[in-house]
Motif scaffolding. Structure first.
Motif, short mmCIF file in Angstrom:
data_model
loop_
_atom_site.label_atom_id
_atom_site.label_comp_id
_atom_site.label_asym_id
_atom_site.label_seq_id
_atom_site.Cartn_x
_atom_site.Cartn_y
_atom_site.Cartn_z
N LEU A 159 -36.36 -44.29 -19.03
CA LEU A 159 -37.54 -44.07 -19.85
C LEU A 159 -38.25 -42.77 -19.44
O LEU A 159 -38.72 -42.01 -20.29
N PHE A 160 -38.27 -42.51 -18.14
CA PHE A 160 -38.90 -41.29 -17.64
C PHE A 160 -38.15 -40.06 -18.15
O PHE A 160 -38.77 -39.06 -18.54
N ILE A 161 -36.81 -40.13 -18.16
CA ILE A 161 -35.99 -39.01 -18.66
C ILE A 161 -36.28 -38.78 -20.15
O ILE A 161 -36.40 -37.64 -20.60
N LYS A 162 -36.39 -39.86 -20.90
CA LYS A 162 -36.70 -39.72 -22.34
C LYS A 162 -38.03 -39.04 -22.55
O LYS A 162 -38.19 -38.18 -23.42
N ARG A 220 -39.57 -31.15 -26.24
CA ARG A 220 -39.65 -30.93 -27.70
C ARG A 220 -41.09 -30.70 -28.17
O ARG A 220 -41.33 -30.51 -29.35
N GLY A 221 -42.05 -30.77 -27.23
CA GLY A 221 -43.44 -30.51 -27.58
C GLY A 221 -44.26 -31.75 -27.87
O GLY A 221 -45.43 -31.64 -28.27
N ASP A 222 -43.68 -32.95 -27.67
CA ASP A 222 -44.40 -34.19 -27.92
C ASP A 222 -45.19 -34.56 -26.67
O ASP A 222 -44.61 -34.94 -25.64
N LEU A 223 -46.49 -34.46 -26.70
CA LEU A 223 -47.34 -34.72 -25.55
C LEU A 223 -48.16 -36.01 -25.70
O LEU A 223 -49.19 -36.19 -25.06
N MET A 275 -50.65 -35.68 -16.48
CA MET A 275 -50.04 -34.36 -16.59
C MET A 275 -49.98 -33.92 -18.06
O MET A 275 -50.23 -32.75 -18.39
N LYS A 276 -49.64 -34.87 -18.96
CA LYS A 276 -49.59 -34.53 -20.38
C LYS A 276 -50.96 -34.07 -20.88
O LYS A 276 -51.07 -33.09 -21.63
#
Length: 530
Positions: free
Chosen positions: A268-271, A278-281, A303-304
């Motif tokens: 899940l962390f890798i995903k 891809r810019g999804d924050l 962080m996000k």
């Protein structure tokens, strides 16, 4: 088996070496054996008695430190008499099996002690032939206790297997056996040998075992019946197989548990990392059941949020930068227009014969170009002095004051320096120190002793009070919007320029006394690392 045989062999070798050292002292070359000649040659019974006491006393001393020594004696093979013994043996030395014969030495295999009165002790022994005066031959015989049988019995009981110890001579004949299955004098051979832990492992009859050559030249062998060895081997294989199966089972269970606790959150962390790429924050809420992972995802969401803020700040800064670029172009156009206008005025004054205006405009144009960096991209001390002289020339056209400028010529004037550091000091002196009349003294020199540039700007004006001087010094070291301290603004600029260019290596000092004037001193290093 190899380790047990190693231990027995080392103990056995040490005991053989001990009795060998004792025999050296009992030989004619030793301090005890040298008395034998005197003993047998003495004619007086009293002298012979005294010599025998000396021999016995020395024998007691050398054997006292070796508690395992049971018997030591001199044996006459012709008369079968024993001399200087501590106990009288019941068996002559030549009746014991010989493991190794080396010149005058004979190393006997393990056997029962020849002193029956002491009990049923197992010993190892040596015989050494010596010759004294008049050709008399004697044999030194020494026994040392070595309970090998007991060691083998204890080992057999502890491991529930019947061990057998053998001693072989050089032709591989059995000279000692702890079991009746092997007889003294019988030739012993091991088949299918392979080296294991510096020993040789092989088979003989219905036995398997290890053998080791000793430093003395004979061989020790430790054997086990094949049936007992195989039973132990199969039990070991069974135990290892059971442990291996149990380990596989535990590994499978551990994999499933770890997969749920570790692998799934990691996937899940890798995903989430790929989504950031891809810019999804967008933040997520995860409850993995592991406190550490939950805290990690919490920090990841933080962080996000920080990245979103940084992106927003970067966008704002980009807009501000664009705005500043536009303003920069605007402010570059204005000085350029001003310089062109001054240039036009200069030519109008020249054509009209207005020499003072022409000179004023020329100097002003130079000062403006220098301050804007249009000329002399790298300021040096020489350009600073030149700019200062132009400024003073303009000021003298307006104010009535005297100027005394002394500049020592030298290569040090080509030293790079910060731009516009002398003009603000002179301006402070002219506008706030001298008044309408006065004298301004400027001295620029080079100190070879300190390898530094010394600049002194001094006036004889009205000076400063202690409070004003302290306020100016404080203003130089802090940002302030307070214009009440008028003289501190220019000096603060000089201080910042020096600090930016020289770091903490440049020194600026201000001394002033009311009604007596003000003195500003700059100490600038020549060798600096930019």
């Amino acid at each position: 088996m190899a380790a047990n045989l190693q231990q027995i062999t080392e103990e056995m070798t040490q005991k053989y070496k001990n009795v060998t050292r004792i025999s050296q002292q009992m030989s004619p070359e030793g301090n005890i054996g040298s008395l034998l000649d005197s003993y047998f040659q003495e004619n007086s019974n009293f002298d012979k008695y005294q010599t025998s006491l000396d021999i016995l006393d020395n024998l007691v001393k050398i054997t006292f430190a070796n508690s395992d020594i049971i018997l030591r004696t001199y044996f006459d093979p012709v008369t079968a008499n024993h001399y200087f013994y501590n106990f009288l043996p019941s068996v002559p030395p030549y009746e014991f099996n010989v493991l190794k014969e080396n010149g005058e030495f004979q190393f006997h295999s393990l056997h029962q002690s020849s002193v029956k009165s002491l009990g049923n002790y197992q010993v190892l022994s040596i015989s050494r032939k010596i010759t004294i005066e008049e050709g008399r031959q004697l044999v030194i015989y020494i026994e040392s206790r070595m309970d090998a049988n007991k060691q083998i019995e204890d080992l057999s009981k502890s491991q529930h297997m019947k061990y057998v110890l053998l001693q072989l001579d050089t032709p591989n004949r059995v000279q000692y056996s702890s079991s009746e299955a092997f007889h003294p004098g019988e030739l012993f051979q091991m088949k299918d040998e392979e080296e294991v832990a510096s020993h040789f492992f092989g088979k003989s009859k219905n036995y398997v075992g290890v053998r080791q050559e000793t430093d003395m030249g004979f061989v020790n062998v430790l054997l086990l019946p094949k049936a007992e060895y195989n039973r132990e081997l199969y039990a070991w294989i069974r135990d290892v197989t059971s442990i291996f199966i149990l380990a596989l089972l535990l590994l499978g269970i551990s994999y499933m548990v770890l997969s749920r606790l570790i692998l799934s959150p990691l996937i899940l962390f890798i995903k989430e990392m790929r989504k950031i790429g891809r810019g999804d924050l967008e933040t997520i809420s995860v409850h993995s059941g592991v406190v550490e992972y939950d805290e990690l995802f919490k920090q990841f969401n933080t962080m996000k949020i920080q990245i979103q803020k940084l992106l927003s700040d970067a966008e704002h800064m980009s807009r501000e930068k664009q705005k500043l670029e536009i303003e920069k172009i605007y402010y570059q156009i204005n000085p350029h227009f001003l310089m062109n206008a001054l240039h036009s005025i200069h030519w109008l004054a020249k054509m009209s014969g207005q020499a003072q205006i022409e000179t004023f405009i020329t100097e002003l144009n130079f000062i403006l170009a220098y301050s804007l960096g249009k000329i002399d991209k790298q300021a040096t001390l020489r350009t600073e002095v030149k700019m200062l002289l132009s400024y003073l020339k303009l000021q003298k056209m307006r104010y009535d004051f005297q100027v005394d400028v002394i500049v020592d010529e030298g290569e040090y004037l080509e030293t790079p320096t910060a731009r516009m550091i002398l003009q603000p000091i002179a301006e402070n002196a002219i506008h706030h120190g001298l008044g309408e009349e006065g004298c301004l003294s400027i001295r620029v020199s080079h100190s070879t002793e300190r390898n530094a540039i010394i600049i002194i700007v001094e006036d004889n004006g009205k000076g400063l009070t202690t409070e004003q001087l302290e306020s100016i010094k404080q203003t130089m070291h802090r940002k302030s919007d307070d214009d009440s301290v008028f003289a501190g603004i220019g000096l603060r600029y000089v201080h910042y320029m020096l600090e930016s260019f020289y770091g903490d290596k440049a020194i600026i000092t201000i001394d002033s006394e009311l009604t007596r004037g003000t003195k500003v001193k700059l100490l600038l290093p020549i060798d600096i690392q930019k």
